[in-house]
Write a protein that holds these residues in place. Structure first.
Motif, PDB file in Angstrom:
ATOM      1  N   GLN A  47       0.837  -1.189   0.000  1.00  0.00           N
ATOM      2  CA  GLN A  47       0.000   0.000   0.000  1.00  0.00           C
ATOM      3  C   GLN A  47       0.879   1.249   0.000  1.00  0.00           C
ATOM      4  O   GLN A  47       1.921   1.294   0.667  1.00  0.00           O
ATOM      5  CB  GLN A  47      -0.915   0.013   1.234  1.00  0.00           C
ATOM      6  N   GLN A  48       0.477   2.253  -0.732  1.00  0.00           N
ATOM      7  CA  GLN A  48       1.226   3.504  -0.782  1.00  0.00           C
ATOM      8  C   GLN A  48       0.869   4.342   0.444  1.00  0.00           C
ATOM      9  O   GLN A  48      -0.300   4.648   0.676  1.00  0.00           O
ATOM     10  CB  GLN A  48       0.894   4.264  -2.071  1.00  0.00           C
ATOM     11  N   ARG A  49       1.873   4.693   1.225  1.00  0.00           N
ATOM     12  CA  ARG A  49       1.648   5.467   2.449  1.00  0.00           C
ATOM     13  C   ARG A  49       2.535   6.710   2.435  1.00  0.00           C
ATOM     14  O   ARG A  49       3.690   6.668   1.980  1.00  0.00           O
ATOM     15  CB  ARG A  49       1.988   4.641   3.687  1.00  0.00           C
ATOM     16  N   SER A  50       2.007   7.780   2.978  1.00  0.00           N
ATOM     17  CA  SER A  50       2.789   9.000   3.122  1.00  0.00           C
ATOM     18  C   SER A  50       3.668   8.897   4.363  1.00  0.00           C
ATOM     19  O   SER A  50       3.454   8.040   5.234  1.00  0.00           O
ATOM     20  CB  SER A  50       1.865  10.207   3.246  1.00  0.00           C
ATOM     21  N   GLU A  51       4.657   9.784   4.468  1.00  0.00           N
ATOM     22  CA  GLU A  51       5.514   9.789   5.655  1.00  0.00           C
ATOM     23  C   GLU A  51       4.704  10.123   6.903  1.00  0.00           C
ATOM     24  O   GLU A  51       4.992   9.609   7.987  1.00  0.00           O
ATOM     25  CB  GLU A  51       6.663  10.786   5.476  1.00  0.00           C
ATOM     26  N   ALA A  52       3.682  10.969   6.753  1.00  0.00           N
ATOM     27  CA  ALA A  52       2.843  11.285   7.909  1.00  0.00           C
ATOM     28  C   ALA A  52       2.094  10.048   8.396  1.00  0.00           C
ATOM     29  O   ALA A  52       1.926   9.843   9.608  1.00  0.00           O
ATOM     30  CB  ALA A  52       1.859  12.394   7.544  1.00  0.00           C
ATOM     31  N   GLU A  53       1.653   9.183   7.470  1.00  0.00           N
ATOM     32  CA  GLU A  53       0.967   7.950   7.858  1.00  0.00           C
ATOM     33  C   GLU A  53       1.928   7.002   8.567  1.00  0.00           C
ATOM     34  O   GLU A  53       1.570   6.359   9.562  1.00  0.00           O
ATOM     35  CB  GLU A  53       0.368   7.283   6.624  1.00  0.00           C
TER      36      GLU A  53
END
Length: 258
Positions: A47-53
């Motif tokens: 899954q593509q996740r942001s650094e904030a996630e």
């Protein structure tokens, strides 16, 4: 005219227009059909996740570790941020919690903690050492379980606890028990000793059997097995009372829910 008809018939046979139909091949002479390949699930992309996630998952993970959860050898050599990334990007993370389409930054800390600890990642990838004091097990469809299934399960539970030495486990089938007409006897080669367990086969695994293991802990051992089950999987932790209350709070549960 007769000669002409014979000539036409000869030409038809020559060019195959009046050939008799082929003889049917008996079933025992036919080639068997090629085997159908066994179905295998297609690997799912991360899954593509942001650094904030990733940061949100790391914060929830840090809270669980502070409460008493211990990472296992599966994550050896990885820093916390890398561990959080591996969890968050896994295709099974936070799937089925009702908010899976939302960014992880919009999930509550409780939901992220459940996503970390209720590890369908481990079931999907057959990981047995994700955590040192917690593990998730499939606990349904045990009506077809055999001796090896129960041997592996109890050996893993004894290893997870780490409270006994020896840790040998043997399992034998016992006829005439329960709704399926047989059961199992599990014998342990441990110190302190654990008396054998005998139980009938059933559709779901009977987690109450862990109470009988708890009764045989070393006298100085303050931790015990804790189980939470959702009908499809059972989460097993080996914690003392303080750790159990702290982890339950991180999950949004009551103090006596673990």
């Amino acid at each position: 005219m007769a000669l002409g008809r014979r000539m036409i018939g000869w030409l038809r046979r020559l060019f195959g227009q009046e050939r008799p139909p082929p003889r049917p091949v008996p079933a025992w002479e036919q080639e068997p059909p090629p085997p159908v390949p066994a179905w295998e699930p297609k690997p799912q992309p991360p899954q593509q996740r942001s650094e904030a996630e990733i940061d949100a998952v790391e914060a929830a993970l840090n809270d669980l570790i502070a409460a008493g959860l211990r990472l296992g050898a599966h994550y050896e050599g990885m820093d916390r941020h890398a561990v959080a990334r591996a969890m968050a990007e896994h295709p099974e993370f936070a799937v089925g919690d009702g908010n899976e389409t939302l960014p992880l930054t919009e999930h509550s800390s409780d939901a992220l903690s459940i996503g970390i600890l209720w590890s369908y990642r481990a079931l999907a990838d057959a990981i047995e050492d994700e955590f040192a004091n917690a593990a998730i097990f499939e606990d349904h469809c045990y009506d077809g379980a055999d001796e090896d299934t129960y041997r592996a399960l109890f050996a893993r539970l004894i290893d997870l606890a780490g409270a006994w030495t020896g840790r040998g486990v043997t399992v034998s089938r016992v006829p005439g028990l329960g709704p399926y007409g047989h059961g199992f006897r599990v014998a342990f080669e441990t110190q302190p000793p654990i008396p054998p367990l005998t139980f009938p086969a059933d559709k779901n695994f009977d987690w109450s059997l862990l109470e009988r293991l708890d009764a045989c802990r070393p006298a100085v051992e303050t931790r015990r097995f804790r189980v939470a089950a959702d009908g499809g999987a059972g989460l097993v932790l080996f914690l003392d009372d303080t750790e159990a209350r702290a982890i339950a709070a991180r999950l949004g549960w009551g103090p006596d829910d673990l």
